[in-house]
Motif scaffolding. Structure first.
Motif, mmCIF file in Angstrom:
data_model
loop_
_atom_site.group_PDB
_atom_site.id
_atom_site.type_symbol
_atom_site.label_atom_id
_atom_site.label_comp_id
_atom_site.label_asym_id
_atom_site.label_seq_id
_atom_site.Cartn_x
_atom_site.Cartn_y
_atom_site.Cartn_z
ATOM 1 N N THR A 1 0.847 -1.193 0.000
ATOM 2 C CA THR A 1 0.000 0.000 0.000
ATOM 3 C C THR A 1 0.882 1.242 0.000
ATOM 4 N N PRO A 2 0.685 2.141 -0.949
ATOM 5 C CA PRO A 2 1.521 3.346 -0.995
ATOM 6 C C PRO A 2 1.392 4.157 0.300
ATOM 7 N N VAL A 3 2.519 4.665 0.763
ATOM 8 C CA VAL A 3 2.528 5.469 1.979
ATOM 9 C C VAL A 3 2.288 6.924 1.615
ATOM 10 N N ASN A 4 1.290 7.494 2.253
ATOM 11 C CA ASN A 4 1.004 8.910 2.059
ATOM 12 C C ASN A 4 1.854 9.702 3.051
ATOM 13 N N PRO A 5 2.858 10.426 2.575
ATOM 14 C CA PRO A 5 3.757 11.139 3.492
ATOM 15 C C PRO A 5 3.029 12.107 4.413
ATOM 16 N N GLU A 6 2.027 12.796 3.899
ATOM 17 C CA GLU A 6 1.296 13.758 4.721
ATOM 18 C C GLU A 6 0.519 13.043 5.828
ATOM 19 N N GLU A 7 -0.126 11.924 5.481
ATOM 20 C CA GLU A 7 -0.881 11.162 6.471
ATOM 21 C C GLU A 7 0.056 10.560 7.510
ATOM 22 N N GLU A 8 1.207 10.075 7.058
ATOM 23 C CA GLU A 8 2.190 9.504 7.973
ATOM 24 C C GLU A 8 2.706 10.571 8.938
ATOM 25 N N ALA A 9 2.948 11.767 8.430
ATOM 26 C CA ALA A 9 3.422 12.865 9.271
ATOM 27 C C ALA A 9 2.354 13.272 10.272
ATOM 28 N N ARG A 10 1.097 13.267 9.820
ATOM 29 C CA ARG A 10 -0.008 13.631 10.722
ATOM 30 C C ARG A 10 -0.127 12.628 11.859
ATOM 31 N N ARG A 11 -0.035 11.332 11.527
ATOM 32 C CA ARG A 11 -0.139 10.302 12.548
ATOM 33 C C ARG A 11 1.015 10.375 13.546
ATOM 34 N N GLN A 12 2.219 10.651 13.033
ATOM 35 C CA GLN A 12 3.378 10.745 13.915
ATOM 36 C C GLN A 12 3.231 11.932 14.865
ATOM 37 N N ALA A 13 2.755 13.057 14.344
ATOM 38 C CA ALA A 13 2.557 14.237 15.183
ATOM 39 C C ALA A 13 1.490 13.964 16.242
ATOM 40 N N GLU A 14 0.441 13.256 15.845
ATOM 41 C CA GLU A 14 -0.626 12.905 16.776
ATOM 42 C C GLU A 14 -0.094 11.976 17.867
ATOM 43 N N PHE A 15 0.724 11.015 17.455
ATOM 44 C CA PHE A 15 1.341 10.088 18.404
ATOM 45 C C PHE A 15 2.206 10.842 19.412
ATOM 46 N N GLU A 16 3.047 11.730 18.917
ATOM 47 C CA GLU A 16 3.933 12.494 19.798
ATOM 48 C C GLU A 16 3.142 13.360 20.773
ATOM 49 N N ALA A 17 2.057 13.938 20.288
ATOM 50 C CA ALA A 17 1.264 14.842 21.120
ATOM 51 C C ALA A 17 0.526 14.117 22.229
ATOM 52 N N HIS A 18 0.041 12.895 21.949
ATOM 53 C CA HIS A 18 -0.809 12.200 22.918
ATOM 54 C C HIS A 18 -0.106 11.126 23.739
ATOM 55 N N GLU A 19 0.971 10.541 23.212
ATOM 56 C CA GLU A 19 1.557 9.398 23.906
ATOM 57 C C GLU A 19 2.942 9.650 24.480
ATOM 58 N N ARG A 20 3.587 10.737 24.086
ATOM 59 C CA ARG A 20 4.928 11.035 24.583
ATOM 60 C C ARG A 20 4.878 12.246 25.500
ATOM 61 N N HIS A 21 4.742 11.966 26.792
ATOM 62 C CA HIS A 21 4.630 13.034 27.788
ATOM 63 C C HIS A 21 5.803 12.976 28.765
ATOM 64 N N ASP A 22 5.963 14.071 29.497
ATOM 65 C CA ASP A 22 7.062 14.161 30.455
ATOM 66 C C ASP A 22 6.764 13.440 31.762
ATOM 67 N N SER A 23 5.499 13.064 31.985
ATOM 68 C CA SER A 23 5.121 12.423 33.241
ATOM 69 C C SER A 23 3.882 11.565 33.046
ATOM 70 N N PHE A 24 3.659 10.632 33.969
ATOM 71 C CA PHE A 24 2.455 9.816 33.929
ATOM 72 C C PHE A 24 1.210 10.668 34.195
ATOM 73 N N ALA A 25 1.371 11.721 34.998
ATOM 74 C CA ALA A 25 0.249 12.611 35.284
ATOM 75 C C ALA A 25 -0.252 13.271 33.998
ATOM 76 N N ALA A 26 0.690 13.740 33.174
ATOM 77 C CA ALA A 26 0.311 14.382 31.914
ATOM 78 C C ALA A 26 -0.336 13.370 30.972
ATOM 79 N N LEU A 27 0.150 12.138 30.998
ATOM 80 C CA LEU A 27 -0.420 11.085 30.148
ATOM 81 C C LEU A 27 -1.858 10.775 30.578
ATOM 82 N N ILE A 28 -2.076 10.639 31.868
ATOM 83 C CA ILE A 28 -3.421 10.350 32.376
ATOM 84 C C ILE A 28 -4.377 11.491 32.045
ATOM 85 N N ALA A 29 -3.903 12.724 32.158
ATOM 86 C CA ALA A 29 -4.739 13.876 31.815
ATOM 87 C C ALA A 29 -5.114 13.850 30.339
ATOM 88 N N ASP A 30 -4.176 13.432 29.495
ATOM 89 C CA ASP A 30 -4.453 13.337 28.057
ATOM 90 C C ASP A 30 -5.478 12.238 27.780
#
Length: 218
Positions: free
Chosen positions: A39-68
């Protein structure tokens, strides 16, 4: 008009059914995998998913993760099935070392099951293990992901310290055979052997579980 061929036809149908299941189906799956067009990779969609992943799953603390998780439940349910449904109202937590690195990890669960384990990696939260069905933390830093329903069994084991896949035990009433698989080829085993493997992984009782609402957010 009866020609007396019914038994022969039934036998031929059964032979073809077995041949199709044991010979044709595996060959078709192998050919499908060999000639499947990626399946061809859509660079824009891949970038969007990566940004979404970073925003929601990569936090500085468990407290911030739970709040998200509390504020963006739709994101987590989108990628994790029913694990995070009604997160704020039903999810419980405890902190303990789940992978043997000496630091506390975040254990999330409900109804006696471990639904997700989060750790800290390079100063950011990272998913360590999870199960949308039954999940258990076992002695020796082992995680068991299990599905037991309608007479079927599926149990998968992974060492959280090393990341090693320890294999899986399965049984489906449709074929009536227990299997153990580690790698590509499943091995037929007896029911006694299956339960010996499953019973060798001792579940840890998480007695200190509290509502995520009680997590110290500051």
């Amino acid at each position: 008009m009866e020609f007396g061929f019914s038994k022969e036809l039934d036998l031929l149908r059964e032979m073809y059914k077995k041949f199709a299941e044991t010979e044709i189906k595996p060959l078709a799956e192998e050919l499908d995998e060999l000639y499947r067009i990626p399946t061809p990779v859509n660079p824009e969609e891949e970038a969007r998913r990566q940004a979404e992943f970073e925003a929601h799953e990569r936090h500085d603390s468990f407290a911030a993760l739970i709040a998200d998780m509390r504020d963006n439940e739709d994101y987590f349910t989108r990628y994790s099935g029913n694990t995070y449904v009604d997160f704020w109202e039903t999810m419980e937590y405890c902190l303990m070392d789940a992978n043997g690195d000496g630091a506390d990890d975040l254990i999330l669960g409900r109804d006696g099951n471990v639904n997700a384990i989060w750790t800290m990696k390079d100063g950011k939260t990272a998913g360590l293990a999870g199960s949308w069905a039954q999940g258990y933390l076992c002695e020796g830093y082992i995680f068991e992901w299990a599905v037991v329903e309608d007479g079927s069994h599926y149990h998968s084991y992974r060492n959280l310290m090393t990341g090693e896949d320890l294999g899986e035990v399965s049984y489906y009433p449709s074929d009536g055979v227990w299997h153990f698989q580690k790698g590509n080829e499943p091995e037929e085993i007896t029911e006694a052997e299956a339960f010996e493997i499953m019973n060798s992984y001792v579940h840890i009782k998480l007695t200190e579980m509290k509502s995520v609402k009680e997590f110290q957010m500051n």
